[in-house]
Design a protein around this motif. Sequence first.
Motif, mmCIF file in Angstrom:
data_model
loop_
_atom_site.group_PDB
_atom_site.id
_atom_site.type_symbol
_atom_site.label_atom_id
_atom_site.label_comp_id
_atom_site.label_asym_id
_atom_site.label_seq_id
_atom_site.Cartn_x
_atom_site.Cartn_y
_atom_site.Cartn_z
ATOM 1 N N ASP A 1 14.971 -31.931 37.772
ATOM 2 C CA ASP A 1 16.235 -31.480 38.357
ATOM 3 C C ASP A 1 16.148 -31.294 39.871
ATOM 4 O O ASP A 1 17.102 -30.849 40.497
ATOM 5 N N VAL A 2 15.013 -31.628 40.468
ATOM 6 C CA VAL A 2 14.832 -31.502 41.915
ATOM 7 C C VAL A 2 15.193 -32.836 42.563
ATOM 8 O O VAL A 2 14.644 -33.879 42.212
ATOM 9 N N ARG A 3 16.137 -32.774 43.496
ATOM 10 C CA ARG A 3 16.541 -33.984 44.224
ATOM 11 C C ARG A 3 15.956 -33.924 45.623
ATOM 12 O O ARG A 3 16.135 -32.942 46.340
ATOM 13 N N VAL B 1 7.053 -32.126 53.596
ATOM 14 C CA VAL B 1 8.061 -33.173 53.410
ATOM 15 C C VAL B 1 8.927 -32.855 52.195
ATOM 16 O O VAL B 1 10.157 -33.003 52.246
ATOM 17 N N VAL B 2 8.320 -32.412 51.107
ATOM 18 C CA VAL B 2 9.104 -32.042 49.917
ATOM 19 C C VAL B 2 10.096 -30.947 50.285
ATOM 20 O O VAL B 2 11.275 -31.011 49.920
ATOM 21 N N TRP B 3 9.643 -29.940 51.011
ATOM 22 C CA TRP B 3 10.541 -28.858 51.436
ATOM 23 C C TRP B 3 11.710 -29.396 52.259
ATOM 24 O O TRP B 3 12.872 -29.083 51.987
ATOM 25 N N ALA B 4 11.416 -30.234 53.241
ATOM 26 C CA ALA B 4 12.479 -30.764 54.110
ATOM 27 C C ALA B 4 13.480 -31.596 53.310
ATOM 28 O O ALA B 4 14.694 -31.513 53.540
ATOM 29 N N LEU B 5 12.995 -32.383 52.350
ATOM 30 C CA LEU B 5 13.877 -33.241 51.562
ATOM 31 C C LEU B 5 14.630 -32.483 50.476
ATOM 32 O O LEU B 5 15.693 -32.906 50.040
ATOM 33 N N MET B 6 14.115 -31.342 50.041
ATOM 34 C CA MET B 6 14.807 -30.506 49.052
ATOM 35 C C MET B 6 16.024 -29.813 49.644
ATOM 36 O O MET B 6 16.986 -29.512 48.942
ATOM 37 N N ARG B 7 15.989 -29.530 50.933
ATOM 38 C CA ARG B 7 16.977 -28.648 51.549
ATOM 39 C C ARG B 7 18.391 -29.197 51.560
ATOM 40 O O ARG B 7 19.338 -28.428 51.662
ATOM 41 N N GLU C 1 5.735 -25.145 44.486
ATOM 42 C CA GLU C 1 5.947 -25.017 43.039
ATOM 43 C C GLU C 1 6.362 -26.359 42.428
ATOM 44 O O GLU C 1 5.976 -26.674 41.302
ATOM 45 N N VAL C 2 7.134 -27.150 43.166
ATOM 46 C CA VAL C 2 7.514 -28.480 42.692
ATOM 47 C C VAL C 2 6.263 -29.339 42.540
ATOM 48 O O VAL C 2 6.083 -30.035 41.534
ATOM 49 N N ILE C 3 5.379 -29.291 43.534
ATOM 50 C CA ILE C 3 4.140 -30.072 43.469
ATOM 51 C C ILE C 3 3.272 -29.593 42.301
ATOM 52 O O ILE C 3 2.709 -30.404 41.558
ATOM 53 N N ASN C 4 3.213 -28.266 42.097
ATOM 54 C CA ASN C 4 2.447 -27.731 40.966
ATOM 55 C C ASN C 4 3.042 -28.190 39.633
ATOM 56 O O ASN C 4 2.316 -28.531 38.713
ATOM 57 N N ALA C 5 4.363 -28.178 39.541
ATOM 58 C CA ALA C 5 5.034 -28.507 38.278
ATOM 59 C C ALA C 5 4.891 -29.976 37.907
ATOM 60 O O ALA C 5 4.687 -30.313 36.738
ATOM 61 N N TYR C 6 5.024 -30.869 38.880
ATOM 62 C CA TYR C 6 5.035 -32.302 38.587
ATOM 63 C C TYR C 6 3.722 -33.004 38.908
ATOM 64 O O TYR C 6 3.505 -34.127 38.466
ATOM 65 N N GLY C 7 2.897 -32.355 39.695
ATOM 66 C CA GLY C 7 1.611 -32.938 40.077
ATOM 67 C C GLY C 7 1.734 -33.780 41.333
ATOM 68 O O GLY C 7 2.772 -34.405 41.571
ATOM 69 N N PRO C 8 0.683 -33.789 42.139
ATOM 70 C CA PRO C 8 0.715 -34.540 43.391
ATOM 71 C C PRO C 8 0.977 -36.034 43.210
ATOM 72 O O PRO C 8 1.639 -36.652 44.039
ATOM 73 N N GLU C 9 0.479 -36.608 42.117
ATOM 74 C CA GLU C 9 0.673 -38.050 41.913
ATOM 75 C C GLU C 9 2.154 -38.371 41.725
ATOM 76 O O GLU C 9 2.676 -39.310 42.338
ATOM 77 N N ALA C 10 2.841 -37.609 40.858
ATOM 78 C CA ALA C 10 4.268 -37.854 40.608
ATOM 79 C C ALA C 10 5.092 -37.583 41.863
ATOM 80 O O ALA C 10 6.024 -38.329 42.174
ATOM 81 N N VAL C 11 4.739 -36.542 42.592
ATOM 82 C CA VAL C 11 5.461 -36.234 43.831
ATOM 83 C C VAL C 11 5.225 -37.347 44.850
ATOM 84 O O VAL C 11 6.158 -37.788 45.531
ATOM 85 N N GLY C 12 3.988 -37.816 44.952
ATOM 86 C CA GLY C 12 3.674 -38.912 45.867
ATOM 87 C C GLY C 12 4.476 -40.165 45.539
ATOM 88 O O GLY C 12 4.989 -40.843 46.439
ATOM 89 N N MET C 13 4.621 -40.455 44.233
ATOM 90 C CA MET C 13 5.421 -41.619 43.841
ATOM 91 C C MET C 13 6.889 -41.415 44.198
ATOM 92 O O MET C 13 7.560 -42.344 44.655
ATOM 93 N N ALA C 14 7.401 -40.196 44.022
ATOM 94 C CA ALA C 14 8.797 -39.913 44.386
ATOM 95 C C ALA C 14 8.998 -40.072 45.890
ATOM 96 O O ALA C 14 9.998 -40.656 46.327
ATOM 97 N N LEU C 15 8.064 -39.592 46.683
ATOM 98 C CA LEU C 15 8.171 -39.751 48.134
ATOM 99 C C LEU C 15 8.076 -41.230 48.517
ATOM 100 O O LEU C 15 8.748 -41.671 49.447
ATOM 101 N N GLY C 16 7.266 -41.974 47.786
ATOM 102 C CA GLY C 16 7.198 -43.421 48.010
ATOM 103 C C GLY C 16 8.541 -44.087 47.736
ATOM 104 O O GLY C 16 8.952 -44.997 48.461
#
Length: 128
Positions: free
Chosen positions: A13-15, A55-61, A74-89
């Motif tokens: 649910d995080v955009r 970057v996640v913080w700036a893009l969440m805002r 907390e988003v990085i903890n919940a989804y893991g760095p790999e999934a977050v890295g793919m989303a940023l990609g």
Amino acid sequence: MNNPFKGEARLGDVRLKLDVNAVIEVEEETGEGINDVLARASEVGPGQLKAMRFVVWALMRHHRPEATLLHAGEVINAYGPEAVGMALGRVLAAQSDAAQSEAEGDAGNAPAPAPKPPAKKTARRKAG
């Protein structure tokens, strides 16, 4: 004209949306261009978590103006760095695609064709 800041991705649910405000936040904080920072933050490795969290913080805002760096962590903890890295990609790829379209011109905003000249009227005879 396309908006080159169109990158967006979801993590549950995080955009994460790349908009002008996010670009400014990231570039002011890092002193680097957004593409370089996004590329670095999308990689998972030693020393990358700080950049990723910022970057996640700036893009969440955009969708969650009240978000803090703690929330981003907390988003990085919940989804893991790999999934977050793919989303940023994905954000980076979407932003790059939008910028490429901008550079090539947007066919959707092409000038309208010239209007056709009015048809010639022919005289009609009255019956009678």
